[in-house]
Design an enzyme around this catalytic site. Structure first.
Site, PDB file in Angstrom:
ATOM      1  N   LYS A  23      22.288  41.741  45.067  1.00 22.78           N
ATOM      2  CA  LYS A  23      21.259  42.672  44.930  1.00 22.78           C
ATOM      3  C   LYS A  23      20.783  42.707  43.291  1.00 22.78           C
ATOM      4  O   LYS A  23      19.712  43.021  43.220  1.00 22.78           O
ATOM      5  CB  LYS A  23      21.467  44.029  45.570  1.00 22.78           C
ATOM      6  CG  LYS A  23      22.378  45.030  44.833  1.00 22.78           C
ATOM      7  CD  LYS A  23      22.615  46.477  45.594  1.00 22.78           C
ATOM      8  CE  LYS A  23      23.993  46.849  45.030  1.00 22.78           C
ATOM      9  NZ  LYS A  23      23.926  47.602  43.982  1.00 22.78           N
ATOM     10  N   ARG A  98      23.483  56.631  46.514  1.00 16.83           N
ATOM     11  CA  ARG A  98      24.742  56.228  46.882  1.00 16.83           C
ATOM     12  C   ARG A  98      25.152  57.023  48.012  1.00 16.83           C
ATOM     13  O   ARG A  98      25.915  56.522  48.981  1.00 16.83           O
ATOM     14  CB  ARG A  98      25.866  56.389  46.057  1.00 16.83           C
ATOM     15  CG  ARG A  98      26.258  54.849  45.194  1.00 16.83           C
ATOM     16  CD  ARG A  98      27.408  54.989  44.378  1.00 16.83           C
ATOM     17  NE  ARG A  98      27.132  54.321  43.138  1.00 16.83           N
ATOM     18  CZ  ARG A  98      27.153  53.167  42.968  1.00 16.83           C
ATOM     19  NH1 ARG A  98      27.252  52.150  44.243  1.00 16.83           N
ATOM     20  NH2 ARG A  98      26.959  52.464  41.861  1.00 16.83           N
ATOM     21  N   ARG A 137      36.083  33.393  44.402  1.00 15.69           N
ATOM     22  CA  ARG A 137      35.836  33.243  42.833  1.00 15.69           C
ATOM     23  C   ARG A 137      37.462  33.042  41.974  1.00 15.69           C
ATOM     24  O   ARG A 137      38.326  33.480  42.431  1.00 15.69           O
ATOM     25  CB  ARG A 137      35.140  34.738  42.338  1.00 15.69           C
ATOM     26  CG  ARG A 137      33.812  34.819  42.506  1.00 15.69           C
ATOM     27  CD  ARG A 137      33.369  35.769  41.413  1.00 15.69           C
ATOM     28  NE  ARG A 137      33.914  37.155  41.296  1.00 15.69           N
ATOM     29  CZ  ARG A 137      32.975  38.124  41.095  1.00 15.69           C
ATOM     30  NH1 ARG A 137      31.696  37.995  40.850  1.00 15.69           N
ATOM     31  NH2 ARG A 137      33.310  39.092  41.243  1.00 15.69           N
ATOM     32  N   ARG A 170      40.944  37.365  40.378  1.00 21.21           N
ATOM     33  CA  ARG A 170      40.996  38.973  39.851  1.00 21.21           C
ATOM     34  C   ARG A 170      41.312  39.724  40.915  1.00 21.21           C
ATOM     35  O   ARG A 170      41.181  39.567  42.010  1.00 21.21           O
ATOM     36  CB  ARG A 170      39.583  39.269  39.513  1.00 21.21           C
ATOM     37  CG  ARG A 170      39.403  38.947  37.974  1.00 21.21           C
ATOM     38  CD  ARG A 170      37.808  39.571  37.732  1.00 21.21           C
ATOM     39  NE  ARG A 170      37.163  39.057  36.584  1.00 21.21           N
ATOM     40  CZ  ARG A 170      35.939  38.650  36.488  1.00 21.21           C
ATOM     41  NH1 ARG A 170      35.139  38.789  37.676  1.00 21.21           N
ATOM     42  NH2 ARG A 170      35.253  37.974  35.633  1.00 21.21           N
ATOM     43  N   ARG A 181      36.633  47.571  49.420  1.00 24.08           N
ATOM     44  CA  ARG A 181      35.349  47.863  48.730  1.00 24.08           C
ATOM     45  C   ARG A 181      34.054  47.850  49.960  1.00 24.08           C
ATOM     46  O   ARG A 181      33.235  48.710  49.976  1.00 24.08           O
ATOM     47  CB  ARG A 181      34.991  46.902  47.717  1.00 24.08           C
ATOM     48  CG  ARG A 181      35.973  47.101  46.534  1.00 24.08           C
ATOM     49  CD  ARG A 181      35.804  45.961  45.719  1.00 24.08           C
ATOM     50  NE  ARG A 181      34.510  45.751  44.992  1.00 24.08           N
ATOM     51  CZ  ARG A 181      34.148  44.775  44.315  1.00 24.08           C
ATOM     52  NH1 ARG A 181      35.133  43.616  44.245  1.00 24.08           N
ATOM     53  NH2 ARG A 181      33.001  44.501  43.681  1.00 24.08           N
TER      54      ARG A 181
END
Ligand SMILES: [Zn+2]
Length: 231
Positions: A23, A98, A137, A170, A181
């Site tokens: 986004k 949010r 990643r 990470r 999340r």
């Protein structure tokens, strides 16, 4: 609904999407296309603090204590920014609202300044795809050079091309963290989706495609909206 007559529909957009939905990238492209200011909430809060506005100083007190900035303060910071001349033609909001109370407060404030949203663009990406994007990643231990096992692999597996150090995952990108999340995102965003669907403002865009294809869909969508022309 009679809101149509109350205030003109300026090019004011909200972009919604999970972490890893792209986004930010799409918001920046829309900003370039429409030449509108682009407000990512975290940036606005930091800017208000830096500029030392009254509401910015209130936000700073919470941030200095490491507390979450309460709704009424973050709404105040956003509204202050939206009332600026630079946002008079329109704006793009990313990361706000949010929560449902934030969305309702934003509505009330927009009404006060005679503004209406043009659209709420939801960049829809299946959770599995997000996990693949973020979970793939890798960063190097030496200098945080970023790779992706599928989209941007290093020449030699597990080794940074630039400095030869080891590539690691990470904590933020571990699949368990990503799933947590995503769960938080869905829980918070679902009521927002209902809220904006109820106002016929929500537009879903299939975000599981390439950034160019997604940008093209958003462009097509925006071109169908009857936006107020610049004075
Ligand atoms: Zn490196």
């Amino acid at each position: 609904m009679t809101t149509t007559e109350k205030s003109p529909r300026s090019p004011a957009f909200i972009i919604l999407g999970a972490p890893g939905s792209g986004k930010g990238t799409q918001g920046e492209r829309l900003q370039e296309d429409l030449e509108l200011p682009y407000y990512a909430t975290g940036d606005i809060l930091r800017a208000a603090v830096r500029e030392g506005t009254e509401i910015g100083l209130q936000a700073k007190e919470y941030m200095d204590r490491g507390d979450l900035v309460p709704d009424e303060v973050s709404i105040g910071v956003i509204v202050e920014r939206l009332s600026n001349p630079e946002a008079s033609r329109g704006f793009i909001l990313d990361g706000f609202p949010r929560t449902l109370p934030q969305a309702e407060a934003l509505d009330a404030k927009l009404e006060e300044i005679s503004r209406r949203l043009a659209a709420v663009i939801l960049i829809d990406v299946p959770d599995e795809e997000i996990v693949r994007r973020l979970g793939g990643r890798r960063v190097c231990a030496e200098a945080d050079h970023v790779y992706h096992v599928d989209f941007n692999p290093p020449e030699q597996e597990g080794i940074c091309d630039i400095d030869g150090s080891e590539l690691v995952i990470r904590d933020d990108d571990s699949s368990e963290t990503v799933r947590n999340r995503l769960a938080t995102y869905h829980e918070k965003t679902a009521p927002l989706i209902d809220f904006y669907e109820g106002q016929a403002l929500l537009d879903r865009v299939d975000g599981a495609r390439s950034p160019d294809e997604v940008a093209e869909s958003i462009r097509a969508l925006v071109s169908t909206l009857s936006l107020e022309e610049e004075n």
